[in-house]
Every structure is written in structure tokens, then in C-alpha cells.
Motif scaffolding. Structure first.
Motif, PDB file in Angstrom:
ATOM      1  N   SER A  40      -0.669  -3.511  -6.738  1.00 27.09           N
ATOM      2  CA  SER A  40       0.129  -4.261  -5.758  1.00 27.09           C
ATOM      3  C   SER A  40       0.014  -3.603  -4.389  1.00 27.09           C
ATOM      4  O   SER A  40       0.271  -2.425  -4.215  1.00 27.09           O
ATOM      5  N   VAL A  41      -0.389  -4.415  -3.412  1.00 23.59           N
ATOM      6  CA  VAL A  41      -0.614  -3.921  -2.045  1.00 23.59           C
ATOM      7  C   VAL A  41       0.111  -4.809  -1.050  1.00 23.59           C
ATOM      8  O   VAL A  41       0.041  -6.044  -1.152  1.00 23.59           O
ATOM      9  N   ALA A  42       0.771  -4.198  -0.090  1.00 21.82           N
ATOM     10  CA  ALA A  42       1.345  -4.963   1.024  1.00 21.82           C
ATOM     11  C   ALA A  42       0.475  -4.716   2.249  1.00 21.82           C
ATOM     12  O   ALA A  42       0.293  -3.562   2.667  1.00 21.82           O
ATOM     13  N   LEU A  43      -0.092  -5.794   2.790  1.00 18.42           N
ATOM     14  CA  LEU A  43      -0.972  -5.686   3.946  1.00 18.42           C
ATOM     15  C   LEU A  43      -0.160  -5.613   5.228  1.00 18.42           C
ATOM     16  O   LEU A  43       0.936  -6.168   5.331  1.00 18.42           O
ATOM     17  N   SER A  44      -0.734  -4.944   6.226  1.00 17.76           N
ATOM     18  CA  SER A  44      -0.119  -4.904   7.548  1.00 17.76           C
ATOM     19  C   SER A  44      -0.737  -5.985   8.417  1.00 17.76           C
ATOM     20  O   SER A  44      -1.835  -6.480   8.144  1.00 17.76           O
ATOM     21  N   GLY A  45      -0.016  -6.347   9.465  1.00 14.57           N
ATOM     22  CA  GLY A  45      -0.543  -7.322  10.409  1.00 14.57           C
ATOM     23  C   GLY A  45      -1.108  -6.616  11.630  1.00 14.57           C
ATOM     24  O   GLY A  45      -1.486  -5.445  11.561  1.00 14.57           O
ATOM     25  N   GLY A  46      -1.174  -7.344  12.746  1.00 16.71           N
ATOM     26  CA  GLY A  46      -1.720  -6.772  13.962  1.00 16.71           C
ATOM     27  C   GLY A  46      -3.243  -6.750  13.917  1.00 16.71           C
ATOM     28  O   GLY A  46      -3.878  -7.357  13.061  1.00 16.71           O
ATOM     29  N   SER A  47      -3.838  -5.983  14.830  1.00 15.80           N
ATOM     30  CA  SER A  47      -5.298  -5.990  14.968  1.00 15.80           C
ATOM     31  C   SER A  47      -5.977  -4.799  14.302  1.00 15.80           C
ATOM     32  O   SER A  47      -7.119  -4.898  13.846  1.00 15.80           O
ATOM     33  N   THR A  48      -5.281  -3.659  14.205  1.00 12.19           N
ATOM     34  CA  THR A  48      -5.940  -2.455  13.690  1.00 12.19           C
ATOM     35  C   THR A  48      -6.539  -2.639  12.296  1.00 12.19           C
ATOM     36  O   THR A  48      -7.667  -2.224  12.047  1.00 12.19           O
ATOM     37  N   PRO A  49      -5.818  -3.282  11.366  1.00 10.65           N
ATOM     38  CA  PRO A  49      -6.367  -3.366  10.004  1.00 10.65           C
ATOM     39  C   PRO A  49      -7.539  -4.351   9.854  1.00 10.65           C
ATOM     40  O   PRO A  49      -8.141  -4.413   8.784  1.00 10.65           O
ATOM     41  N   ARG A  50      -7.873  -5.109  10.920  1.00  9.51           N
ATOM     42  CA  ARG A  50      -8.957  -6.092  10.779  1.00  9.51           C
ATOM     43  C   ARG A  50     -10.242  -5.458  10.263  1.00  9.51           C
ATOM     44  O   ARG A  50     -10.905  -5.978   9.372  1.00  9.51           O
ATOM     45  N   PHE A  73       0.384  -8.777  -0.818  1.00  8.48           N
ATOM     46  CA  PHE A  73       1.632  -9.165  -0.172  1.00  8.48           C
ATOM     47  C   PHE A  73       1.508  -8.790   1.306  1.00  8.48           C
ATOM     48  O   PHE A  73       0.470  -8.282   1.738  1.00  8.48           O
ATOM     49  N   TRP A  74       2.567  -9.038   2.092  1.00  9.19           N
ATOM     50  CA  TRP A  74       2.590  -8.670   3.504  1.00  9.19           C
ATOM     51  C   TRP A  74       3.842  -7.862   3.810  1.00  9.19           C
ATOM     52  O   TRP A  74       4.943  -8.243   3.367  1.00  9.19           O
ATOM     53  N   SER A  75       3.671  -6.774   4.590  1.00 11.41           N
ATOM     54  CA  SER A  75       4.840  -5.936   4.923  1.00 11.41           C
ATOM     55  C   SER A  75       5.642  -6.549   6.068  1.00 11.41           C
ATOM     56  O   SER A  75       6.776  -6.126   6.314  1.00 11.41           O
ATOM     57  N   ASP A  76       5.057  -7.505   6.752  1.00  8.62           N
ATOM     58  CA  ASP A  76       5.850  -8.299   7.703  1.00  8.62           C
ATOM     59  C   ASP A  76       5.055  -9.535   8.089  1.00  8.62           C
ATOM     60  O   ASP A  76       3.871  -9.670   7.775  1.00  8.62           O
ATOM     61  N   GLU A  77       5.743 -10.462   8.725  1.00  3.74           N
ATOM     62  CA  GLU A  77       5.096 -11.706   9.153  1.00  3.74           C
ATOM     63  C   GLU A  77       5.804 -12.265  10.365  1.00  3.74           C
ATOM     64  O   GLU A  77       7.023 -12.054  10.535  1.00  3.74           O
TER      65      GLU A  77
END
Ligand code: 6PG
Length: 268
Positions: A40-50, A73-77
């Protein structure tokens, strides 16, 4: 509450940071699946993880991940529909999800197109359902019900949570001087972020700190002041929310490029 020191890794540039993060992602996925039938993984948003997501989509890395047992999953949206350019789901879908053989049911999107509070409550209930079905014997049983995490002292444990860092030291959508910083009853919450004039749905510190592994992915000279304040400055989480990230039993790793760590000694 004892917290071990974070691992701080300084890489020459964004590309090297993404490669190390991808290698560690694969290693965590393989280790998790030796113990449990899901990663189980929560992905981050923004540009860095692209760059990380694009690397994970390449055969070199994608072929080493069992996507059939990986759950994203997502850690925020952001409070926008999934096809909106600001959507963290859209970014991950465009760079990673649409390029790997992950079953649609393993992609757990935040339904950010509905009212923010409803989206947060729905996501929290979905986390409770997902993680309670895989909770290991002996863990405190949570009470049955949609708001199971809200009513119990049980918190879902992600294998990995990815986080970014803003120049204001926010992480996920935990912005300075906002109510989410002080939220302890819920694992997911929604809030209006005045400085952005928008609503956000976000993991709370309680959920983040229950994770097995947490990676901060931070690149760029514009983050150097925030990195220094969070890692080496006075403890003041209302001003520097990323200081709230202190995993209870898990491991915290900062993956920095040289520009973001210009004045931060590393211990790698
Ligand atoms: C978001 C992220 C946010 C992000 C930081 C860094 O939804 O934007 O969750 O916390 O990680 O703002 O963003 P960059 O990677 O674009 O610098």
C-alpha cells in the motif's frame, strides 16, 4: 513516543533523486509482498514526484513491481475533478498509472469532485475498509462502521507514504496555521486553504505517522530554506508543518537534491 533520526540522502540532481526513490520503491514493494499480499502506497502530488512516477513506468522498474498486489492512494488532493490539470490523480495517471498493468480496483482515487468534507469522510471510510480487511491478528480491533478510524484508536498503516515539501514547509495539504495540523480524531480531513483560495483533502499527521516508511522527495533551491527550517530549525510545527512528520514506528527518509540541501549537512 520515540522517534529515530531520519535518514537524509543528498543526491546530485533531480534525476539521481528519482532513480534512488524508484529503487527504494521497488525494494519496499518486494519486501512488503514477502510479508503481506498487498503493498500500500500513498502518492504525493505536485511536480517533484513526476520524474519518479515516469521512471516507475519504465520497463526497468515496472517489471520489478507486482502491480496486481500494489494499491495506490493519495496523501492529498486538490478539490477538482480527476481530469483537471491541477489534479494529483491526473498527474499520476498520466505519468504512471496509464503505463503499468495495475488493476483499476487497485487505484484508490480521492473523489475530489464532490464536496470536500464528503470526499474526506468517504476516503477515510474507504481506508478503514481496505486496511481492516488486511489488519494483522492482534492489532486492536476497530469498531465496525463507516467512520471506524474516527471512532477508534486504530490507524491504518501504509507501507509507504510519499510526501513533498513546499517552500513554506507545508507537506501534503498541511499548510502553516491551518486546522488540519491539529486534527487528531480523523485520518483524512478537508480544509479551505486561504493562501491558495482553494479547498484541499489531506492525510492528517496521525495517518502519516502510522506508516511503515515515509519518503520526503524534495528538489530545488527554492526549498532549501524550508528544508533547513524543518530539519535543523526550532520545533515550531504551526510554522513548519512538515516537522509534524515523525513516524511512530516507521522509517523516515529525506531524499534531497543538492540544490534543496545547499546548507543542510547530510548523514548518508
Ligand atoms: C500538492 C502536494 C504538495 C506538494 C508540495 C511540493 O498537492 O501539491 O501534496 O504538498 O508535495 O507543494 O510541490 P512541488 O513538488 O510541486 O514543489
Amino acid at each position: 513516543m520515540s522517534h529515530s533520526q531520519p535518514e537524509i540522502l543528498v543526491l546530485p540532481d533531480r534525476a539521481a533523486l528519482a532513480r534512488l526513490a524508484a529503487a527504494r520503491f521497488v525494494s519496499l514493494a518486494q519486501n512488503a509482498l514477502r510479508v503481506d499480499a498487498k503493498f500500500s502506497v500513498a502518492l504525493s502530488g505536485g511536480s517533484t514526484p513526476r520524474d519518479l512516477y515516469a521512471l516507475l513506468a519504465t520497463h526497468e522498474f515496472s517489471s520489478r513491481v507486482d502491480w496486481s498486489q500494489t494499491h495506490l492512494f493519495w496523501s492529498d488532493e486538490r478539490a477538482v475533478p480527476p481530469d483537471n490539470p491541477d489534479s494529483n490523480f491526473k498527474m499520476a495517471n498520466d505519468t504512471l498509472i496509464s503505463h503499468v498493468p495495475i488493476p483499476p480496483e487497485n487505484v484508490h482515487r480521492i473523489h475530489a469532485e464532490i464536496a470536500p468534507d464528503a470526499a474526506a469522510a468517504e476516503y477515510e471510510a474507504a481506508l478503514g475498509q481496505f486496511f481492516s480487511s488486511s489488519r494483522k491478528a492482534g492489532e486492536p480491533r476497530s469498531r465496525v462502521g463507516a467512520d471506524r478510524t474516527a471512532r477508534s484508536d486504530w490507524t491504518p498503516r501504509f507501507d509507504l507514504i510519499l510526501l513533498g515539501l513546499g517552500p513554506d514547509a507545508h507537506t501534503a495539504s498541511l499548510f502553516p496555521h491551518t486546522p488540519a495540523l491539529r486534527e487528531t480524531s480523523h485520518c483524512v480531513t478537508a480544509q479551505y486553504v486561504e493562501k491558495l483560495n482553494t479547498h484541499r483533502i489531506t492525510f492528517t499527521p496521525r495517518l502519516i505517522n502510522a506508516a511503515g516508511s515515509i519518503f520526503f522527495l524534495v528538489a530545488g533551491v527554492d526549498k532549501a530554506d524550508a528544508v533547513r527550517a524543518v530539519l535543523f530549525g526550532k520545533y515550531s510545527p504551526e510554522d513548519f508543518p512538515a516537522q509534524l512528520v515523525q513516524p511512530i514506528q516507521g522509517k523516515l527518509t529525506w531524499l534531497l537534491d543538492q540544490a534543496a540541501s545547499s546548507e543542510s549537512p547530510s548523514n548518508n
